[in-house]
Design a protein around this motif. Sequence first.
Motif, PDB file in Angstrom:
ATOM      1  N   HIS A  94       0.685  -1.031   0.139  1.00  0.00           N
ATOM      2  CA  HIS A  94      -0.131   0.272   0.111  1.00  0.00           C
ATOM      3  C   HIS A  94       0.696   1.423   0.071  1.00  0.00           C
ATOM      4  O   HIS A  94       0.634   2.379  -0.833  1.00  0.00           O
ATOM      5  CB  HIS A  94      -1.075   0.821   1.141  1.00  0.00           C
ATOM      6  CG  HIS A  94      -1.457   0.815   1.446  1.00  0.00           C
ATOM      7  ND1 HIS A  94      -1.037   2.410   1.724  1.00  0.00           N
ATOM      8  CD2 HIS A  94      -3.744   1.659   0.941  1.00  0.00           C
ATOM      9  CE1 HIS A  94      -2.501   3.658   1.611  1.00  0.00           C
ATOM     10  NE2 HIS A  94      -3.399   2.345   0.950  1.00  0.00           N
ATOM     11  N   LYS A 191      -6.896  -1.166   3.036  1.00  0.00           N
ATOM     12  CA  LYS A 191      -5.300  -2.170   2.689  1.00  0.00           C
ATOM     13  C   LYS A 191      -5.400  -2.837   2.874  1.00  0.00           C
ATOM     14  O   LYS A 191      -3.681  -4.083   1.526  1.00  0.00           O
ATOM     15  CB  LYS A 191      -4.392  -1.563   3.904  1.00  0.00           C
ATOM     16  CG  LYS A 191      -3.913   0.507   4.000  1.00  0.00           C
ATOM     17  CD  LYS A 191      -3.566   0.755   5.608  1.00  0.00           C
ATOM     18  CE  LYS A 191      -3.333   2.251   5.437  1.00  0.00           C
ATOM     19  NZ  LYS A 191      -4.319   2.827   5.099  1.00  0.00           N
ATOM     20  N   VAL A 194      -5.541  -4.766  -1.048  1.00  0.00           N
ATOM     21  CA  VAL A 194      -4.292  -4.350  -1.861  1.00  0.00           C
ATOM     22  C   VAL A 194      -3.940  -5.726  -2.808  1.00  0.00           C
ATOM     23  O   VAL A 194      -4.109  -6.871  -2.020  1.00  0.00           O
ATOM     24  CB  VAL A 194      -3.655  -3.700  -1.956  1.00  0.00           C
ATOM     25  CG1 VAL A 194      -2.870  -3.823  -0.379  1.00  0.00           C
ATOM     26  CG2 VAL A 194      -2.711  -2.905  -2.835  1.00  0.00           C
ATOM     27  N   LEU A 207      -7.687  -0.629  -5.744  1.00  0.00           N
ATOM     28  CA  LEU A 207      -6.429  -0.915  -5.540  1.00  0.00           C
ATOM     29  C   LEU A 207      -5.840  -2.143  -5.814  1.00  0.00           C
ATOM     30  O   LEU A 207      -5.546  -3.286  -4.342  1.00  0.00           O
ATOM     31  CB  LEU A 207      -6.118  -0.379  -3.962  1.00  0.00           C
ATOM     32  CG  LEU A 207      -6.163   0.678  -3.980  1.00  0.00           C
ATOM     33  CD1 LEU A 207      -5.686   0.992  -2.161  1.00  0.00           C
ATOM     34  CD2 LEU A 207      -5.244   1.554  -4.734  1.00  0.00           C
TER      35      LEU A 207
END
Length: 679
Positions: A94, A191, A194, A207
């Motif tokens: 991230h 996060k 990702v 992401l």
Amino acid sequence: MDSKKLTPREEIEKCIKEKQNFVLQGGAGSGKTETLKQTLGFISQKYPDKKAACITHTNLAAAEIASRVGKSYTISTIHSFLNDLIKDFKINIHQVVFEIFKLNKVERKELSFYDGDERLQKKEEHKNYKKLYEKYGKQLFKIKKESIGKVVGKPEYDKKPVSFNDKLNTKIENLNLEIEGIIAKTDYKDKNKVKYNETKFDSLKNLTFGHDSLLTISHLLFGKYDLLGKILNDKFDFIFIDEYQDTNEQIIDVFLNSIPNTNKTIVGFFGDSMQGIYDDGIGDVNSYISSGQLIKIEKEDNFRCSEQVISFINQFRNDDLKQIVALKKDETIEHRQGFGKLYYSIYNDKKPNSHSNSDDKEKYLSILNSLIKEVEKENKGFKKLMLTNKSISIEVGFRELYRIFDDRYLDVKDEIEKVLSRIQMIDLAELFCAYKNNRYNFVISELKNAGFVIKSITDKARIKECFEKILKPDCSAIEAIEIAFENKLIKKSEAFSNYENRKDERLKEFKNNKEYQGFKKLFNEGHNTFSKMSKEKSDFHKEKFEELEYLLKEENFYTDIFSEKLSFSEVINYYKYITELEENIEEKEKIEFMTMHKTKGSSIENVIVVLDEYFWSKYDFKTIFNNETSDKKYDKTLKLFYVACSRAKSNLINVRLIPNEEEEIIKKYFTESKKIELE
């Protein structure tokens, strides 16, 4: 004292014993992959407790090596290998993921970079500006659903290039801040989402990142966190990379510069710099050899080609390696005889290029095809290798698909697969080929991922009905994809939605652009060249014509790709072709023609190499024989030519249309040549 020269295999074993990194450089047919397998065998006997990883570039290659050496080692593609290493470091990923989404700013090169050629500078700088402007526009639309105006034309840009660059850079900076903000706002839970998405595309919304960005992110992580290098060092005693020339330069850097020297992991590369034909591969590792980080080991054997073909291709290597005939078990030199010939005709008119009118192109291709047919009359059963898919598309059955892309793009090969992947045509074709080939486990798995739940006989009947409807000859590609979305055969991706939105927005802009609509009307009435158009509009300049013609090509492309013109059967035919019919080896052997790129790794009994660029400006075959100064285009052409010619096991024919002045030059490279007089 006997100073017997070590064999390549013995040199590798010496490097392993002395803990030195090495590269095995071997030409076509030299048995590099076999040597890699033997090296793994040596390790299993000599160092049974050591851990080794073998990295390839395709799942097929990984499976083939695994079948020979068993499951004692980690054998995988480069993408699988890297993803396994970094996938659990979500927070760290991230922290660097912004780098793959940010836009690069315009950087103007000085006049000296262009050797003082101001005209070239203006052309290239506007080209670069236009490219970045369009990238900015696409990203702006994705993130803010805002559109930008058309890019400024070259005449206007040339008046104030620095000013235009500064304005665009300010916009790029602001958009990059937006992107950075979107990434920064993700909470701890997000996060951890990702990840590598195993596609060609990145998704800012989710992401996730695709194939190319996995390599970039891996390089960034290894550069920022020493711990990753230590983990790799602890995990493996040996790392071997097959076809090193196709490996991304950043990843070569990781293997050679990010692993600690203590308790050394030995890295070995197997490949051939002369076969580095892909833009994203390192090509060669000469700088690492010169610095002493790699020991170079040359393998001169050629177990594939006839004596005559070997002699021919040796002329074109750009290193010191000269191959020799290496006989297999129970083989004699008599078994390895063949020929290398040139067939040619003289083309007295100026050769057309990508910008020439269609009549000139058709005339040239007609003469070239006549030459090829004359050669085939004397040489039955030869497989033809060509540079592009254009002529092949007619034979294989995706003529209209190719035409749609050819009308818009110069580099059709690169764009066709990229666009079809983005709008999920490749995914759908793969699903339907699996269905037709009775790979039902794969089909059921894909349907489940798309949200199609199979609970009853009725559900199975609905699947069959959908598949049969799409497989009808008159089903268009856009109809097929709509049926697939509606019935949850595949899930609509963010990439598809973005592409569709972009298409709709652009078509709306075209409709509201009065200047463009006036140009389009005149163009379609027959004023389809600058000279013809300027007679109707005296204030028209060439740059404006080219700009509006580009827009017309874009509109026609969007209209055609989403129209009834394109049948889904053509998409399937294209998919079968690019995958080289891996699911049906017998059918693959029947193919009479392949592109030069697709032959890499192949071994073909008798080969005709058609030495023509088919108006693709990326290559220029005449540079091979004219000994012109080495540059990027020459290097690409030379290596692709080497790859194509070195596929031939017995007999090799080169076919070329040439101007008079090239005749004596090209004949010097062939022991046999024949001039064909065409009517």
